[in-house]
Design an enzyme around this catalytic site. Structure first.
Site, PDB file in Angstrom:
ATOM      1  N   LYS A  79       0.864  -1.180   0.000  1.00  0.00           N
ATOM      2  CA  LYS A  79       0.000   0.000   0.000  1.00  0.00           C
ATOM      3  C   LYS A  79       0.894   1.221   0.000  1.00  0.00           C
ATOM      4  CE  LYS A  79      -4.495   0.940   0.504  1.00  0.00           C
ATOM      5  NZ  LYS A  79      -5.661   0.229  -0.018  1.00  0.00           N
ATOM      6  N   GLY A 176     -24.001   3.665   3.955  1.00  0.00           N
ATOM      7  CA  GLY A 176     -23.169   4.221   2.880  1.00  0.00           C
ATOM      8  C   GLY A 176     -23.721   3.857   1.518  1.00  0.00           C
ATOM      9  N   GLY A 178     -22.519   4.993  -1.445  1.00  0.00           N
ATOM     10  CA  GLY A 178     -21.517   5.450  -2.407  1.00  0.00           C
ATOM     11  C   GLY A 178     -21.378   4.453  -3.536  1.00  0.00           C
ATOM     12  N   VAL A 180     -19.860   1.395  -3.855  1.00  0.00           N
ATOM     13  CA  VAL A 180     -20.201  -0.006  -3.594  1.00  0.00           C
ATOM     14  C   VAL A 180     -21.629  -0.135  -3.044  1.00  0.00           C
ATOM     15  CG1 VAL A 180     -19.557  -2.127  -2.404  1.00  0.00           C
ATOM     16  CG2 VAL A 180     -17.767  -0.534  -3.097  1.00  0.00           C
TER      17      VAL A 180
HETATM   18  P1  NAD Z   1     -17.515   5.866  -1.502  1.00  0.00           P
HETATM   19  O1  NAD Z   1     -16.714   7.001  -0.966  1.00  0.00           O
HETATM   20  O2  NAD Z   1     -17.999   5.913  -2.894  1.00  0.00           O
HETATM   21  O3  NAD Z   1     -18.791   5.631  -0.565  1.00  0.00           O
HETATM   22  C1  NAD Z   1     -18.798   5.755   0.811  1.00  0.00           C
HETATM   23  C2  NAD Z   1     -20.116   6.416   1.200  1.00  0.00           C
HETATM   24  O4  NAD Z   1     -20.210   6.403   2.626  1.00  0.00           O
HETATM   25  C3  NAD Z   1     -20.202   7.872   0.760  1.00  0.00           C
HETATM   26  O5  NAD Z   1     -21.413   8.048   0.037  1.00  0.00           O
HETATM   27  C4  NAD Z   1     -20.201   8.652   2.077  1.00  0.00           C
HETATM   28  O6  NAD Z   1     -20.981   9.826   2.021  1.00  0.00           O
HETATM   29  C5  NAD Z   1     -20.790   7.628   3.032  1.00  0.00           C
HETATM   30  N1  NAD Z   1     -20.468   7.855   4.436  1.00  0.00           N
HETATM   31  C6  NAD Z   1     -19.328   8.319   4.987  1.00  0.00           C
HETATM   32  N2  NAD Z   1     -19.439   8.377   6.324  1.00  0.00           N
HETATM   33  C7  NAD Z   1     -20.669   7.909   6.634  1.00  0.00           C
HETATM   34  C8  NAD Z   1     -21.381   7.719   7.852  1.00  0.00           C
HETATM   35  N3  NAD Z   1     -20.858   8.031   9.028  1.00  0.00           N
HETATM   36  N4  NAD Z   1     -22.627   7.193   7.787  1.00  0.00           N
HETATM   37  C9  NAD Z   1     -23.190   6.890   6.595  1.00  0.00           C
HETATM   38  N5  NAD Z   1     -22.576   7.072   5.414  1.00  0.00           N
HETATM   39  C10 NAD Z   1     -21.331   7.575   5.437  1.00  0.00           C
HETATM   40  O7  NAD Z   1     -16.631   4.553  -1.216  1.00  0.00           O
HETATM   41  P2  NAD Z   1     -16.821   3.116  -1.855  1.00  0.00           P
HETATM   42  O8  NAD Z   1     -15.871   2.966  -2.990  1.00  0.00           O
HETATM   43  O9  NAD Z   1     -18.273   2.828  -2.066  1.00  0.00           O
HETATM   44  O10 NAD Z   1     -16.254   2.193  -0.681  1.00  0.00           O
HETATM   45  C11 NAD Z   1     -17.035   1.954   0.482  1.00  0.00           C
HETATM   46  C12 NAD Z   1     -16.175   1.179   1.484  1.00  0.00           C
HETATM   47  O11 NAD Z   1     -15.769  -0.057   0.919  1.00  0.00           O
HETATM   48  C13 NAD Z   1     -14.870   1.891   1.875  1.00  0.00           C
HETATM   49  O12 NAD Z   1     -14.607   1.606   3.214  1.00  0.00           O
HETATM   50  C14 NAD Z   1     -13.827   1.249   0.978  1.00  0.00           C
HETATM   51  O13 NAD Z   1     -12.534   1.296   1.563  1.00  0.00           O
HETATM   52  C15 NAD Z   1     -14.352  -0.172   0.898  1.00  0.00           C
HETATM   53  N6  NAD Z   1     -13.944  -0.899  -0.312  1.00  0.00           N
HETATM   54  C16 NAD Z   1     -14.271  -0.410  -1.537  1.00  0.00           C
HETATM   55  C17 NAD Z   1     -13.900  -1.113  -2.671  1.00  0.00           C
HETATM   56  C18 NAD Z   1     -14.294  -0.622  -4.051  1.00  0.00           C
HETATM   57  O14 NAD Z   1     -14.207  -1.406  -5.002  1.00  0.00           O
HETATM   58  N7  NAD Z   1     -14.724   0.614  -4.204  1.00  0.00           N
HETATM   59  C19 NAD Z   1     -13.206  -2.320  -2.557  1.00  0.00           C
HETATM   60  C20 NAD Z   1     -12.901  -2.824  -1.285  1.00  0.00           C
HETATM   61  C21 NAD Z   1     -13.277  -2.084  -0.176  1.00  0.00           C
END
Ligand code: NAD
Length: 344
Positions: A79, A176, A178, A180
């Site tokens: 990382k 969340g 977002g 995923v």
């Molecule tokens: P993202 O930033 O698109 O979505 C995260 C969402 O969570 C955002 O909409 C944000 O507003 C919301 N959020 C933040 N704090 C919050 C809270 N206290 N309560 C409710 N909602 C809240 O991120 P993502 O790409 O969807 O990833 C989500 C999680 O999954 C992260 O922890 C990331 O590390 C993990 N992850 C993602 C991937 C991927 O392929 N994108 C892969 C493995 C792990």
């Protein structure tokens, strides 16, 4: 670029890079290259101190070794972090410096995007090094594959908890909406599940509410809603003393990394008779997708099949946990360690 190496037990290499003219400071941690090059994203974050940045990059690098090993990919774990304000407009200089830093490792480390970085940022890094994955036009956004993997992990957890992997009419609380979280909502809606969702961003939450007929609650309420499954798709460390006191769901399965605040919270989940699908096993769909398409040249169909096999990995973890009398999070670590020891 001024590079210094730090010796840290359990890690192959930890390097600190500084390029004053570019305003760049970063760390690359290589946890393991036993199974292949150390792959893992670049996080751009305004850490309060260098120690905090170091702690984060070490924890994340180790997690990547485990995630890739559990998915049986020919990758190790690493990382990188860039220390600074991730809203800066001066991105080209910073990410090109990062690219030069990555390039000094000659492929021992392969970067991708992570919190605070975008494919556009990584295109800048790509101008200086070929050791960058997940760009536009290659394997693309990993989120749909991550969501699909989480969905399969949920089916396996349901099978383990209730003796059926049917999610129709199950109630799922998604934290969340977002990248995923919204793709996961789509999968679950298609499968006939009932959804309760939250997000600190009302716009993202409302989109999922209107597209998939979900109910909405405030961020504070999501733990205590009457759901069968809690799906953390926002932050890490959300399984802690406060949230466990409120949680009603019998299954925890989501995409967020490092969901347990401390290992003892994994023990507590077990004691409370809740099923926990270990985070890095459930959320490996994105890296499986990226690695199979970009590195191994697999077809979309073969790759999708491998993402779907997360179902079997989760059941393997539960089986091992039962056999050894240990919580699921420990069983996942053990299985991953066995796979690192076996190499590829
Ligand atoms: P993202 O930033 O698109 O979505 C995260 C969402 O969570 C955002 O909409 C944000 O507003 C919301 N959020 C933040 N704090 C919050 C809270 N206290 N309560 C409710 N909602 C809240 O991120 P993502 O790409 O969807 O990833 C989500 C999680 O999954 C992260 O922890 C990331 O590390 C993990 N992850 C993602 C991937 C991927 O392929 N994108 C892969 C493995 C792990």
């Amino acid at each position: 670029m001024n590079i210094t190496e730090k010796k840290i037990a359990g890690y192959e290499r930890v390097l600190l890079g500084e390029d004053k003219t570019a305003g760049y400071r970063g760390i690359i941690a290589i946890h393991s290259t036993v199974r292949g090059p150390a792959a893992g994203g670049t996080r751009f974050w305004n850490y309060r101190s260098d120690d905090e940045a170091l702690e984060d990059v070490l924890r994340l690098a180790r997690g990547m070794t485990y995630k890739s090993a559990l998915a049986d990919l020919p990758l190790g774990g690493g990382k990188s972090v860039i220390i600074g304000d991730n809203k800066t407009a001066d991105r080209e200089k910073i990410f090109r410096a990062h690219g030069r830093f990555i390039n000094t490792l000659n492929g021992q480390y392969i970067a991708g995007e992570d919190v605070g970085t975008s494919p556009e940022d990584m295109e800048f890094a790509r101008k200086e090094t070929t050791y960058v994955a997940g760009l536009h036009g290659l394997s693309g956004d990993p989120s749909p594959a991550t969501a699909r993997g989480v969905f399969r992990a949920m089916q396996a957890a349901a099978q383990h908890r209730w003796g059926s992997d049917e999610l129709r009419n199950r109630t799922i609380a998604i934290q969340g909406c977002g990248h995923v979280g919204s793709f996961l909502a789509r999968e679950l809606h298609k499968a006939g599940a009932r959804l309760i969702v939250t997000d600190i961003d009302p716009e993202k939450r409302n989109r999922v509410v209107s597209e998939f007929g979900a109910s909405k609650v405030s961020p504070e309420e999501i733990y205590s809603v009457p759901a069968d499954i809690f799906a953390p798709c926002a932050l890490g460390a959300i399984i802690n003393d406060q949230t466990l006191a409120q949680l009603r769901a019998k299954v925890v399965c989501g995409a967020a990394n490092n969901q347990l605040l401390e290992p003892r919270h994994g023990d507590l989940l077990e004691k409370q008779n809740r099923v926990y699908a270990p985070d890095y096993a459930a959320n490996g769909g994105g890296i499986i997708h990226g690695c199979c398409i970009e590195m191994l040249g697999w077809s979309q169909a073969a790759t999708a099949k491998k993402v779907d096999a997360i179902y079997d990995t989760i059941l393997d973890i539960f089986r091992l946990a039962k056999k050894e009398g240990i919580p699921a999070y420990q069983a996942a670590d053990r299985l991953a360690e066995q796979r690192v020891a076996m190499r590829v």
